[in-house]
Design an enzyme around this catalytic site. Structure first.
Site, PDB file in Angstrom:
ATOM      1  N   GLN A   1     -23.481 -40.157  -5.179  1.00 28.64           N
ATOM      2  CA  GLN A   1     -23.775 -39.608  -6.507  1.00 28.64           C
ATOM      3  C   GLN A   1     -22.624 -39.618  -7.508  1.00 28.64           C
ATOM      4  O   GLN A   1     -22.821 -39.950  -8.683  1.00 28.64           O
ATOM      5  CB  GLN A   1     -24.295 -38.166  -6.356  1.00 28.64           C
ATOM      6  CG  GLN A   1     -24.783 -37.595  -7.670  1.00 28.64           C
ATOM      7  CD  GLN A   1     -25.273 -36.163  -7.596  1.00 28.64           C
ATOM      8  OE1 GLN A   1     -25.236 -35.455  -8.581  1.00 28.64           O
ATOM      9  NE2 GLN A   1     -25.754 -35.718  -6.446  1.00 28.64           N
TER      10      GLN A   1
ATOM     11  N   GLU B   1     -20.673 -32.554  -2.489  1.00 32.64           N
ATOM     12  CA  GLU B   1     -20.914 -31.605  -3.577  1.00 32.64           C
ATOM     13  C   GLU B   1     -20.503 -30.157  -3.270  1.00 32.64           C
ATOM     14  O   GLU B   1     -19.670 -29.581  -3.958  1.00 32.64           O
ATOM     15  CB  GLU B   1     -22.421 -31.653  -3.921  1.00 32.64           C
ATOM     16  CG  GLU B   1     -22.889 -30.621  -4.914  1.00 32.64           C
ATOM     17  CD  GLU B   1     -22.348 -30.856  -6.313  1.00 32.64           C
ATOM     18  OE1 GLU B   1     -22.461 -31.975  -6.811  1.00 32.64           O
ATOM     19  OE2 GLU B   1     -21.811 -29.900  -6.909  1.00 32.64           O
TER      20      GLU B   1
ATOM     21  N   ASP C   1     -20.393 -33.485  -7.953  1.00 37.60           N
ATOM     22  CA  ASP C   1     -20.679 -34.921  -7.961  1.00 37.60           C
ATOM     23  C   ASP C   1     -20.831 -35.463  -9.384  1.00 37.60           C
ATOM     24  O   ASP C   1     -20.008 -36.235  -9.870  1.00 37.60           O
ATOM     25  CB  ASP C   1     -21.984 -35.197  -7.196  1.00 37.60           C
ATOM     26  CG  ASP C   1     -21.763 -35.246  -5.698  1.00 37.60           C
ATOM     27  OD1 ASP C   1     -20.631 -35.502  -5.272  1.00 37.60           O
ATOM     28  OD2 ASP C   1     -22.727 -35.029  -4.955  1.00 37.60           O
TER      29      ASP C   1
ATOM     30  N   GLY D   1     -18.977 -14.698 -21.986  1.00 42.31           N
ATOM     31  CA  GLY D   1     -18.297 -14.742 -23.278  1.00 42.31           C
ATOM     32  C   GLY D   1     -17.896 -13.405 -23.856  1.00 42.31           C
ATOM     33  O   GLY D   1     -17.492 -13.316 -25.000  1.00 42.31           O
ATOM     34  N   GLY D   2     -18.035 -12.332 -23.077  1.00 44.11           N
ATOM     35  CA  GLY D   2     -17.608 -11.045 -23.599  1.00 44.11           C
ATOM     36  C   GLY D   2     -18.734 -10.252 -24.261  1.00 44.11           C
ATOM     37  O   GLY D   2     -18.546  -9.112 -24.661  1.00 44.11           O
TER      38      GLY D   2
HETATM   39  N1  CAO Z   1     -18.973 -54.296   3.076  1.00 44.61           N
HETATM   40  C1  CAO Z   1     -18.387 -53.904   4.221  1.00 44.61           C
HETATM   41  N2  CAO Z   1     -17.992 -52.644   4.467  1.00 44.61           N
HETATM   42  C2  CAO Z   1     -18.255 -51.728   3.499  1.00 44.61           C
HETATM   43  C3  CAO Z   1     -18.873 -52.068   2.285  1.00 44.61           C
HETATM   44  C4  CAO Z   1     -19.247 -53.425   2.085  1.00 44.61           C
HETATM   45  N3  CAO Z   1     -19.815 -53.819   0.968  1.00 44.61           N
HETATM   46  N4  CAO Z   1     -18.981 -50.919   1.545  1.00 44.61           N
HETATM   47  C5  CAO Z   1     -18.451 -49.939   2.281  1.00 44.61           C
HETATM   48  N5  CAO Z   1     -17.998 -50.394   3.455  1.00 44.61           N
HETATM   49  C6  CAO Z   1     -17.331 -49.668   4.512  1.00 44.61           C
HETATM   50  C7  CAO Z   1     -16.018 -49.068   4.048  1.00 44.61           C
HETATM   51  O1  CAO Z   1     -15.021 -50.042   3.962  1.00 44.61           O
HETATM   52  C8  CAO Z   1     -15.764 -48.042   5.129  1.00 44.61           C
HETATM   53  O2  CAO Z   1     -15.216 -48.679   6.261  1.00 44.61           O
HETATM   54  P1  CAO Z   1     -13.853 -48.140   6.985  1.00 44.61           P
HETATM   55  O3  CAO Z   1     -14.115 -46.712   7.306  1.00 44.61           O
HETATM   56  O4  CAO Z   1     -13.771 -49.026   8.169  1.00 44.61           O
HETATM   57  O5  CAO Z   1     -12.746 -48.298   6.028  1.00 44.61           O
HETATM   58  C9  CAO Z   1     -17.195 -47.614   5.526  1.00 44.61           C
HETATM   59  O6  CAO Z   1     -18.072 -48.548   4.895  1.00 44.61           O
HETATM   60  C10 CAO Z   1     -17.600 -46.228   5.110  1.00 44.61           C
HETATM   61  O7  CAO Z   1     -17.239 -45.964   3.777  1.00 44.61           O
HETATM   62  P2  CAO Z   1     -16.979 -44.456   3.345  1.00 44.61           P
HETATM   63  O8  CAO Z   1     -15.953 -43.894   4.269  1.00 44.61           O
HETATM   64  O9  CAO Z   1     -16.661 -44.359   1.920  1.00 44.61           O
HETATM   65  O10 CAO Z   1     -18.419 -43.810   3.584  1.00 44.61           O
HETATM   66  P3  CAO Z   1     -18.785 -42.527   4.444  1.00 44.61           P
HETATM   67  O11 CAO Z   1     -20.267 -42.522   4.506  1.00 44.61           O
HETATM   68  O12 CAO Z   1     -18.054 -42.484   5.730  1.00 44.61           O
HETATM   69  O13 CAO Z   1     -18.275 -41.299   3.558  1.00 44.61           O
HETATM   70  C11 CAO Z   1     -18.173 -40.028   1.521  1.00 44.61           C
HETATM   71  C12 CAO Z   1     -19.008 -40.946   2.412  1.00 44.61           C
HETATM   72  C13 CAO Z   1     -18.938 -39.785   0.252  1.00 44.61           C
HETATM   73  C14 CAO Z   1     -17.915 -38.680   2.216  1.00 44.61           C
HETATM   74  C15 CAO Z   1     -16.824 -40.686   1.234  1.00 44.61           C
HETATM   75  O14 CAO Z   1     -17.046 -41.955   0.688  1.00 44.61           O
HETATM   76  C16 CAO Z   1     -15.930 -39.886   0.288  1.00 44.61           C
HETATM   77  O15 CAO Z   1     -15.304 -38.895   0.664  1.00 44.61           O
HETATM   78  N6  CAO Z   1     -15.821 -40.340  -0.961  1.00 44.61           N
HETATM   79  C17 CAO Z   1     -14.963 -39.738  -1.956  1.00 44.61           C
HETATM   80  C18 CAO Z   1     -15.503 -38.448  -2.450  1.00 44.61           C
HETATM   81  C19 CAO Z   1     -16.899 -38.586  -3.004  1.00 44.61           C
HETATM   82  O16 CAO Z   1     -17.201 -39.403  -3.821  1.00 44.61           O
HETATM   83  N7  CAO Z   1     -17.755 -37.670  -2.570  1.00 44.61           N
HETATM   84  C20 CAO Z   1     -19.038 -37.533  -3.207  1.00 44.61           C
HETATM   85  C21 CAO Z   1     -20.102 -37.995  -2.367  1.00 44.61           C
HETATM   86  S1  CAO Z   1     -21.601 -37.688  -3.180  1.00 44.61           S
HETATM   87  O17 CAO Z   1     -21.366 -38.343  -4.579  1.00 44.61           O
END
Ligand code: CAO
Length: 423
Positions: free
Chosen positions: A16, A138, A167, A246-247
Site C-alpha cells: 500500500q 500499517e 501506509d 484545537g482547544g
Molecule cells: N523479482 C525477483 N524477486 C523479487 C521481485 C522481482 N520482481 N520483487 C521482489 N522480489 C524479492 C525481493 O528481492 C526480496 O528478496 P530477498 O529477501 O531475497 O532480498 C523478496 O522478494 C521479498 O521482498 P520484501 O522483503 O520487500 O517483501 P516481504 O513480503 O518479505 O515484506 C514488507 C513486505 C512490506 C514488510 C516489506 O517490504 C517492508 O518492510 N517494506 C518497507 C516498509 C513498507 O512499505 N511497509 C508497508 C507495507 S504496506 O504498504
C-alpha cells in the site's frame, strides 16, 4: 496537459505505502512502469479477493494509471532489462524490506552509476537507527508513531485509527519528496535519494500530540475532558476520547435514530464565539449570561452537563438536520458518515473524489480518485493493469528491443509469458 507529463517512473512498489505514492504521480501524468515478479505480481493482487479469479479491490484501488511489466530481478537477463529501464526513467520508487534492493544489485551507488539524474525514493518502516532493519506494516507504524498511545478512551487501551496514516500517509509524504526532488534536479542536474519512513510520517501527522506533550510541563491540559473530570494527568499526552484537538471542547453526540443506526451521530464543537447561538438552539438561553457557564474557562468543569444538554437536542434531529440548523449559525458540526453514505454521496461523485471504474475481470467498482483538484492538470482515472499487461509494449516502445531480442528475453525466463507481435 498534465503536471508530470514526460516524467517516467520505475515503480518497484508493492502493498500500500509505495503504490499510493506512485498512483498519485500517475494520476498527474507520470508514466509509471510497475515491475512485478513474473507469474506472481504484487501480493495484494490476490489478497482479500471478493471476485474469484479477478484482481482484488486492494490491488485495483491502489494501482490506477500504471503499466505492468513482469521482470525477475534476480535473473541475469532481467537485471539487464532493469538496467536499461534505470537509464530511461527519472525516478525509482520502492518499498522493499530494508536491504532487498541492494541484494538485487540496484542499491543507491549502483543506480547513480547507471543514471546520475535518477531520483531514488524509498518507503521504509523506520529511519536510520536501531530499528532500521525492521519490516513494518500499517499498525506497527501507527503504534511507533504516536497515534495509538494518543487514541482511545480516557483510561482505556491504546487504539489504532481506521485511516491508513502509516501506509497511505507515508505514500503521500514520499510523493511530496519526489516532486520536490524533480524540481531541484532542474537546477542541480543531479538526482538524489528520498526517504520517507513510516514512523516519521505518522509522527508528522501526530504533531499536535507532541505539542500537548510539551504543554504538560506548564500544567494540566485544560481543554481535555479529563481535566473537567478531575482525573490527574500523567507524564505523557493522554488518550482523549473524541475531544477536539484545537482547544474548543467537542464531542460525538447521538442523533435521531441512534438506537438502530450505528452511525447516527454528529460531532459538535462548542466554539466560544458561537456559545450564544448554541444556548438558543438547545433551549438554554439562560446559560449565555449565567455565572459558571458564560465563559469557556468557567465551563470546563461542566462539559459533561453541557454536552448532555446538547445531546438531548441532537437526539431529536437527524445528523443532517443538525448540520442544516447549525451551519447557518457558524456552529461547527459534522455528521458521522458511514462508508455506505460516502460511497453514495452525490457531491463526492460530482467532484471525482469517489469514482466508478470499469475492469475487464471484475466489472465496475468504486474507488477514490485524486483528492487534490488542479485547474490546469487533466486527471483521468484509468483501471489498474493486469499482471504483465504491458511487458512487451515496454520492452519494445520504451527500451527499443526488436522482436528477436524480445523473444530471447522471453526464453531467458526474465519475464512472464510473452506474446511477441510481428514487426
Ligand atoms: N523479482 C525477483 N524477486 C523479487 C521481485 C522481482 N520482481 N520483487 C521482489 N522480489 C524479492 C525481493 O528481492 C526480496 O528478496 P530477498 O529477501 O531475497 O532480498 C523478496 O522478494 C521479498 O521482498 P520484501 O522483503 O520487500 O517483501 P516481504 O513480503 O518479505 O515484506 C514488507 C513486505 C512490506 C514488510 C516489506 O517490504 C517492508 O518492510 N517494506 C518497507 C516498509 C513498507 O512499505 N511497509 C508497508 C507495507 S504496506 O504498504
Amino acid at each position: 496537459m498534465k503536471a508530470l507529463d514526460g516524467v517516467r517512473i520505475l515503480d518497484f512498489t508493492h502493498v500500500q505505502s509505495g503504490p499510493t505514492c506512485t498512483q498519485l504521480l500517475a494520476w498527474i501524468g507520470a508514466d509509471v512502469i510497475k515491475v512485478e515478479r513474473p507469474g506472481v505480481g504484487d501480493a495484494t493482487r490476490k489478497q482479500l479477493v471478493d471476485v474469484p479469479g479477478a484482481d482484488s479491490l486492494y490491488f485495483t484501488m491502489l494501482n490506477h494509471n500504471k503499466r505492468s511489466i513482469e521482470i525477475n530481478s534476480k535473473n541475469a537477463t532481467g537485471k539487464e532489462v532493469l538496467t536499461r529501464l534505470v537509464k530511461e526513467c527519472d525516478v525509482l520508487v520502492e518499498n522493499f524490506a530494508p536491504g532487498a534492493l541492494d541484494r538485487m544489485g540496484f542499491g543507491w551507488e549502483q543506480i547513480q552509476k547507471i543514471n546520475p539524474r535518477m531520483i531514488m525514493a524509498s518507503v521504509k518502516g523506520f529511519g536510520p537507527g536501531k530499528y532500521e532493519d525492521c519490516k513494518v506494516y500499517e499498525n506497527v507504524a501507527q503504534c511507533a508513531g504516536g497515534t495509538a498511545s494518543t487514541t482511545g478512551e480516557i483510561g482505556g487501551i491504546p487504539m489504532v485509527t481506521g485511516a491508513q496514516i502509516g501506509d497511505s500517509g507515508t505514500g503521500l509524504h514520499l510523493a511530496f519528496g519526489i516532486v520536490a526532488a524533480l524540481l531541484q534536479r532542474e537546477k542541480s542536474g543531479r538526482g538524489q535519494k528520498v526517504l520517507a519512513a513510516m514512523q516519521d510520517g505518522v509522527v508528522n501527522l501526530c504533531r499536535v500530540k507532541l505539542r500537548d506533550q510539551q504543554r504538560l510541563k506548564a500544567g494540566p491540559l485544560t481543554e481535555y475532558s479529563q481535566y473537567g473530570l478531575e482525573i490527574p494527568f500523567g507524564e505523557a499526552t493522554p488518550r482523549a476520547g473524541n475531544d477536539s484537538g484545537g482547544g474548543q471542547p467537542g464531542r460525538i453526540l447521538k442523533c435521531k435514530g441512534w438506537q438502530h443506526d450505528p452511525d447516527a451521530y454528529t460531532y459538535f464543537i462548542t466554539q466560544a464565539a458561537v456559545w450564544g447561538s448554541i444556548c438558543d438552539i438547545i433551549g438554554r438561553p439562560e446559560w449565555k449570561e449565567k455565572p459558571g457557564y458564560a465563559t469557556p474557562p468557567e465551563r470546563l468543569d461542566k462539559l459533561d452537563e453541557i454536552f448532555e444538554a446538547i445531546e438531548v437536542w441532537t437526539m431529536t434531529k437527524t445528523k443532517y438536520e443538525v448540520m442544516d440548523i447549525c451551519n447557518p449559525l457558524n456552529i461547527p458540526v459534522g455528521p458521522i458518515l458511514s462508508m455506505k453514505e460516502i460511497a453514495e454521496d452525490e457531491g463526492l461523485r460530482a467532484t471525482g473524489t469517489i469514482i466508478e471504474v470499469d475492469h475487464p475481470e471484475r466489472g465496475p467498482y468504486l474507488t477514490v480518485g485524486l483528492p487534490i483538484k488542479m485547474s490546469d492538470c487533466d486527471v483521468e482515472v484509468k483501471r489498474s493493469p493486469l499482471l504483465g499487461e504491458h511487458t512487451e509494449e515496454i520492452l519494445r516502445e520504451v527500451l527499443g528491443y526488436s522482436s528477436e531480442e524480445i523473444a530471447q528475453i522471453g526464453k531467458s525466463g526474465a519475464v512472464g509469458e510473452l506474446k511477441v507481435a510481428e514487426e
